[in-house]
Motif scaffolding. Structure first.
Motif, mmCIF file in Angstrom:
data_model
loop_
_atom_site.group_PDB
_atom_site.id
_atom_site.type_symbol
_atom_site.label_atom_id
_atom_site.label_comp_id
_atom_site.label_asym_id
_atom_site.label_seq_id
_atom_site.Cartn_x
_atom_site.Cartn_y
_atom_site.Cartn_z
ATOM 1 N N ILE A 38 0.858 -1.185 0.000
ATOM 2 C CA ILE A 38 0.000 0.000 0.000
ATOM 3 C C ILE A 38 0.891 1.230 0.000
ATOM 4 O O ILE A 38 1.745 1.393 0.880
ATOM 5 N N CYS A 39 0.703 2.092 -0.975
ATOM 6 C CA CYS A 39 1.487 3.330 -1.043
ATOM 7 C C CYS A 39 0.625 4.409 -1.696
ATOM 8 O O CYS A 39 0.285 4.315 -2.881
ATOM 9 N N LYS A 40 0.250 5.419 -0.922
ATOM 10 C CA LYS A 40 -0.664 6.446 -1.419
ATOM 11 C C LYS A 40 0.024 7.468 -2.316
ATOM 12 O O LYS A 40 -0.620 8.103 -3.146
ATOM 13 N N LYS A 41 1.325 7.631 -2.143
ATOM 14 C CA LYS A 41 2.069 8.596 -2.948
ATOM 15 C C LYS A 41 2.810 7.879 -4.061
ATOM 16 O O LYS A 41 3.246 6.743 -3.895
ATOM 17 N N ILE A 48 10.033 1.973 -7.131
ATOM 18 C CA ILE A 48 11.080 0.960 -6.967
ATOM 19 C C ILE A 48 10.878 0.207 -5.655
ATOM 20 O O ILE A 48 10.941 -1.031 -5.615
ATOM 21 N N ALA A 49 10.620 0.943 -4.572
ATOM 22 C CA ALA A 49 10.433 0.312 -3.264
ATOM 23 C C ALA A 49 9.255 -0.657 -3.297
ATOM 24 O O ALA A 49 9.358 -1.798 -2.809
ATOM 25 N N ALA A 50 8.139 -0.222 -3.870
ATOM 26 C CA ALA A 50 6.955 -1.080 -3.927
ATOM 27 C C ALA A 50 7.194 -2.295 -4.809
ATOM 28 O O ALA A 50 6.767 -3.410 -4.486
ATOM 29 N N THR A 51 7.891 -2.097 -5.922
ATOM 30 C CA THR A 51 8.174 -3.207 -6.838
ATOM 31 C C THR A 51 9.052 -4.256 -6.180
ATOM 32 O O THR A 51 8.824 -5.465 -6.326
ATOM 33 N N GLU A 52 10.076 -3.811 -5.445
ATOM 34 C CA GLU A 52 10.948 -4.751 -4.742
ATOM 35 C C GLU A 52 10.139 -5.605 -3.764
ATOM 36 O O GLU A 52 10.343 -6.825 -3.666
ATOM 37 N N LEU A 53 9.225 -4.974 -3.036
ATOM 38 C CA LEU A 53 8.407 -5.716 -2.087
ATOM 39 C C LEU A 53 7.464 -6.685 -2.783
ATOM 40 O O LEU A 53 7.335 -7.847 -2.367
ATOM 41 N N ARG A 54 6.807 -6.213 -3.811
ATOM 42 C CA ARG A 54 5.837 -7.079 -4.498
ATOM 43 C C ARG A 54 6.498 -8.326 -5.060
ATOM 44 O O ARG A 54 5.904 -9.400 -5.070
ATOM 45 N N LYS A 55 7.734 -8.193 -5.504
ATOM 46 C CA LYS A 55 8.429 -9.336 -6.082
ATOM 47 C C LYS A 55 8.954 -10.298 -5.021
ATOM 48 O O LYS A 55 8.975 -11.514 -5.255
ATOM 49 N N ALA A 56 9.383 -9.778 -3.875
ATOM 50 C CA ALA A 56 10.176 -10.612 -2.971
ATOM 51 C C ALA A 56 9.608 -10.805 -1.567
ATOM 52 O O ALA A 56 9.968 -11.760 -0.890
ATOM 53 N N ARG A 58 7.381 -11.925 1.505
ATOM 54 C CA ARG A 58 6.498 -13.070 1.687
ATOM 55 C C ARG A 58 5.746 -13.013 3.020
ATOM 56 O O ARG A 58 5.334 -14.043 3.550
ATOM 57 N N GLY A 59 5.566 -11.807 3.526
ATOM 58 C CA GLY A 59 4.885 -11.659 4.805
ATOM 59 C C GLY A 59 3.589 -10.887 4.686
ATOM 60 O O GLY A 59 2.936 -10.861 3.638
ATOM 61 N N ALA A 60 3.219 -10.232 5.802
ATOM 62 C CA ALA A 60 1.982 -9.463 5.876
ATOM 63 C C ALA A 60 2.028 -8.277 4.912
ATOM 64 O O ALA A 60 3.101 -7.858 4.473
ATOM 65 N N PRO A 61 0.864 -7.713 4.563
ATOM 66 C CA PRO A 61 0.842 -6.516 3.708
ATOM 67 C C PRO A 61 1.712 -5.405 4.286
ATOM 68 O O PRO A 61 1.818 -5.250 5.510
ATOM 69 N N VAL A 62 2.328 -4.639 3.402
ATOM 70 C CA VAL A 62 3.244 -3.572 3.820
ATOM 71 C C VAL A 62 2.714 -2.233 3.318
ATOM 72 O O VAL A 62 2.367 -2.098 2.136
ATOM 73 N N GLU A 63 2.678 -1.271 4.217
ATOM 74 C CA GLU A 63 2.301 0.092 3.834
ATOM 75 C C GLU A 63 3.532 0.981 3.882
ATOM 76 O O GLU A 63 4.302 0.955 4.857
ATOM 77 N N LEU A 64 3.719 1.770 2.819
ATOM 78 C CA LEU A 64 4.832 2.711 2.738
ATOM 79 C C LEU A 64 4.294 4.112 3.022
ATOM 80 O O LEU A 64 3.391 4.588 2.332
ATOM 81 N N GLN A 65 4.842 4.767 4.027
ATOM 82 C CA GLN A 65 4.348 6.077 4.439
ATOM 83 C C GLN A 65 5.466 7.118 4.429
ATOM 84 O O GLN A 65 6.463 6.960 5.139
ATOM 85 N N VAL A 66 5.305 8.151 3.629
ATOM 86 C CA VAL A 66 6.205 9.301 3.675
ATOM 87 C C VAL A 66 5.620 10.284 4.685
ATOM 88 O O VAL A 66 4.540 10.840 4.473
ATOM 89 N N GLN A 67 6.318 10.472 5.786
ATOM 90 C CA GLN A 67 5.821 11.298 6.881
ATOM 91 C C GLN A 67 6.156 12.765 6.644
ATOM 92 O O GLN A 67 7.221 13.091 6.121
ATOM 93 N N THR A 68 5.254 13.631 7.062
ATOM 94 C CA THR A 68 5.475 15.070 6.886
ATOM 95 C C THR A 68 5.543 15.823 8.209
ATOM 96 O O THR A 68 5.887 17.003 8.239
ATOM 97 N N LYS A 69 5.240 15.167 9.316
ATOM 98 C CA LYS A 69 5.255 15.836 10.610
ATOM 99 C C LYS A 69 6.687 16.160 11.035
ATOM 100 O O LYS A 69 7.617 15.403 10.762
ATOM 101 N N GLY A 100 14.550 7.252 2.401
ATOM 102 C CA GLY A 100 14.416 6.489 3.633
ATOM 103 C C GLY A 100 13.458 5.323 3.484
ATOM 104 O O GLY A 100 13.676 4.248 4.051
ATOM 105 N N ILE A 101 12.388 5.533 2.736
ATOM 106 C CA ILE A 101 11.449 4.430 2.461
ATOM 107 C C ILE A 101 12.170 3.306 1.728
ATOM 108 O O ILE A 101 12.029 2.126 2.068
#
Length: 723
Positions: A38-41, A48-56, A58-69, A100-101
């Protein structure tokens, strides 16, 4: 036929690494996981980060969050957190920046590959150094100075129109270990690098690297204004020269908005620099820094300077740069080799570390094995680098290690960096020796976290390079009953054990391959010191190419400080360079209590004894032996250690694909032969001065000194040195 069938079964069911996949380095991950991400941005880096995860993954769903606070700013744009939700159904990778993501994703995948995942992840990391840079000593004709893995990766003749797929593979490998910068060309730079033609080529490479968080830097030739544009001078205080550099920098940033800056080797080994015009290193560095500053660029100014003369070469960098402390711009960082001479197998740390308190200083390590057997010798370099980083400078009280005085922990410099001279070429396995990949990996991991141990890094690399635990659990558990057996009459139901075979299960891999290969790696640097230059001996290498021993070397017309006799000073009394208070007084450049410890032959660490002292042959060592006998036994110990590596690796054949097994085996044979060559050459040569016998319980020399002295190895033939 039976042997062939056995090998087929073995490779099919047990090996996760096949010869065709060797270019994947430590990134030998499954490519069919189809994980939920899951990546909203959206951006190239996050894709690239999402593609690496989708290919390799094998665990629970992963959310990528770019924080702005704002509270996330303290981790920086490259720091990250990895956290598992309370119910264990989701993992979140978060960072203030997109880079960082990406680093967080690679860390998560590394945990999976190495079997270090836990049910509840709560990880927070940020890098030890802001700039983590590979220095490529690559020339525009694609030769590589001190390169032992083929030609340069950069096909300058094809750029900018044709982009090799290896450029992105290179960027991916670097990003996976946290390297965020690359200097594309040799520090012995040609002015042509800054021509409009080549800047267009650099722009193309920068475009490939950018999504992976990697900035490009260039080595520059200080005389470029005169060489490229015909100016009458390159004096850094000349107005026309300063304008030239400002315009050139503006041109670069129009092409490459995120250009990193310049690496400079000046007034060293014949290269031009500000001293040619009566100016200082600070004058030259600051002129470039002023041009780069509006764009956020930096200058990495090398402290590798020495000139002919009576002064001890080990003292010269300190002598030239200490008077300039505090005179450099804030966007200048002084790049200092780990030791005061030149990437020797063992040196004390450079006294510039910590001594320059008002100027940012960065360590420079050599990943390529210029002085350590090229791509023939297995020498894992993390212990060498850790030895430097963990050395206490005492410049800010006890605990002021080289790591602490360069990573911002002790001195509050905003600019922190670390550099490694790359060992990468266009060979199929990138680094020449399969185990040389571990040094590229180790440099990246130490640059990210300088508190990691050599053993931790070795474990990571071995697990990722030679196994895939998840795949092993899926495959080997179901098929290990077939491993170590041979087929009979082609029927899988009729098998019998091969005599002497081992049970090739995941458990045996962990109890046999992993610990023994780790031990071999961890012992390899000390073994190389022992069979090359123990007890503080240094720079005994063959002239020019630095492969093999030539302690007798005396090249007509060569500078004294390019010759081994300058460093070992062997005579009838003893051997070693006297840098004590009664000699060159190099010890005075170290802070108390180091200077007193090094100054006294009784308290000086014995592994640096001949670095700091000219020691009598009959000097009594801590072992109770004389110096001469200790030298003999240490050389012999190095040879025996090299032989043990060969024996260890031979037993690893069931665990490794045939191609890599035989590549390493062949090189270990060369390394063992070279170890004997080093031992015989040095002991027979020094025996002329000591006039003592080689102890009789040590293997007799297989060479004679006359033939060794007459042998002149050609660089193109270093695999065929004396047998």
């Amino acid at each position: 036929m039976k042997k062939i069938l056995f090998l087929y079964i073995f490779c099919s069911f047990f090996l996760m690494i096949k010869a065709g996949e060797i270019d994947n380095l430590w990134l030998r991950m499954s490519a069919n996981a189809k994980a939920e991400v899951i990546c909203k941005k959206q951006s190239p880096t996050l894709t690239i980060a999402a593609t690496e995860l989708r290919k390799a993954w094998r665990g629970a769903p992963v959310e990528l969050q770019v924080q702005t606070k704002k509270e996330w700013k303290k981790l920086g744009e490259e720091g990250f957190t990895i956290r598992t939700s309370a119910d264990g159904k989701k993992i979140t990778v978060a960072s203030f920046g997109e880079a960082g993501i990406l680093y967080g994703v690679y860390h998560l995948l590394r945990l999976q590959q190495t079997g270090e995942l836990t049910a509840q992840l709560n990880i927070s990391e940020s890098p030890s150094y802001k700039i983590r840079v590979l220095n490529h000593w690559d020339n525009l004709d694609r030769t590589v100075e001190r390169g032992y893995a083929g030609r340069s990766l950069w096909h300058w003749e094809q750029l900018p129109d044709t982009l090799s797929p290896r450029y992105e593979e290179y960027a991916r490998a670097n990003a996976s270990i946290g390297i965020n910068a690359t200097v594309l060309n040799n520090v012995n730079a040609t002015p042509q690098m800054l021509s409009r033609e080549y800047l267009q080529k650099v722009k193309a490479l920068a475009g490939v690297f950018r999504p992976y968080g990697i900035k490009v830097y260039l080595s520059i030739n200080f005389s470029s204004p005169a060489e490229l544009s015909g100016l009458s001078t390159s004096d850094p205080l000349d107005t026309s020269v300063r304008c030239w550099w400002k315009e050139k920098v503006n041109e670069i940033y129009r092409l490459i908005p995120d250009f990193g800056g310049f690496l400079v080797k000046a007034n060293s080994e014949g290269l031009p620099g500000p001293q040619d015009f009566g100016r200082t290193h600070a004058d030259g560095a600051n002129m470039l820094a002023d041009a780069l500053q509006p764009h956020g660029g930096i200058v990495m100014w090398r402290a590798f300077v020495y000139s002919p003369g009576d002064s001890d070469r080990a003292k010269q960098a300190y002598q030239e740069f200490m008077p300039l402390d505090g005179k450099f711009r804030d966007n200048v960082i002084i790049q200092v080799k780990n030791g005061p001479i030149d990437f020797q197998p063992r040196e004390p740390f450079s006294p510039l570390f910590g001594a320059m308190k008002q100027t940012a200083v960065m360590p420079e390590f050599q990943i390529t094995q210029e002085y350590l057997g090229f791509s023939n010798h297995l020498v894992y370099l993390a212990p060498l680098w850790k030895e430097c980083l963990e050395s206490d400078t005492y410049q800010h009280g006890q605990g002021s290690t080289v790591a602490c005085v360069t990573d911002g922990s002790v001195y509050p410099h905003q600019l922190t960096a670390i550099a490694g001279v790359a060992n990468i070429g266009d060979d199929a396995n990138w680094c020449g020796h399969p185990f040389a990949q571990a040094n590229w990996y180790a440099f990246g991991r130490l640059s990210w976290n300088n508190e990691l141990t050599s053993a931790q890094i070795a474990d990571e690399w071995i697990k990722q390079t030679f196994s895939d635990n998840e795949s092993q659990n899926d495959t080997i558990g179901a098929t290990s009953k077939n491993i170590g057996y041979e087929w009979k009459n082609g029927a899988s139901s009729s098998i019998k054990p091969i005599k002497g075979s081992m049970d090739l299960t995941v458990a045996s891999w962990k109890t046999t391959f992993l610990p023994q290969v780790r031990q071999m790696m961890l012992q390899s640097r000390e073994a190389a010191v022992d069979y090359m230059m123990p007890l503080g001996l240094h720079h005994l290498f063959a002239f020019g190419h630095h492969y093999g021993p030539e302690p007798w070397c005396n090249v007509l017309g060569a500078r004294a400080d390019w010759l081994p006799t300058y460093y070992h000073k062997a005579d009838s009394v003893g051997v070693g360079f006297d840098r004590s208070s009664t000699g060159s007084n190099a010890v005075s450049q170290y802070q108390s209590p180091l200077c007193e410890m090094y100054n006294d032959v009784q308290t000086c660490p014995e592994n640096l004894l001949l670095w700091f002292h000219h020691v009598p042959w009959n000097h009594k060592m801590k072992s109770g032996r004389t110096l001469w006998d200790e030298l003999c036994y240490t050389y012999d110990q190095g040879v025996q250690q090299a032989r043990s590596f060969q024996k260890t690796w031979d037993t690893m054949e069931p665990f490794v694909d045939s191609q890599r097994f035989h590549e390493v085996q062949r090189r270990l044979k060369i390394q063992t032969r070279d170890a004997v060559w080093w031992k015989d050459a040095c002991l027979l040569y020094f025996q002329q001065f000591s006039c003592h016998p080689i102890p009789y319980d040590i293997e007799r020399p297989v060479h004679n000194l006359d033939s060794l002295e007459q042998y002149h190895l050609k660089i193109s033939n270093y695999e065929n040195a004396p047998m």
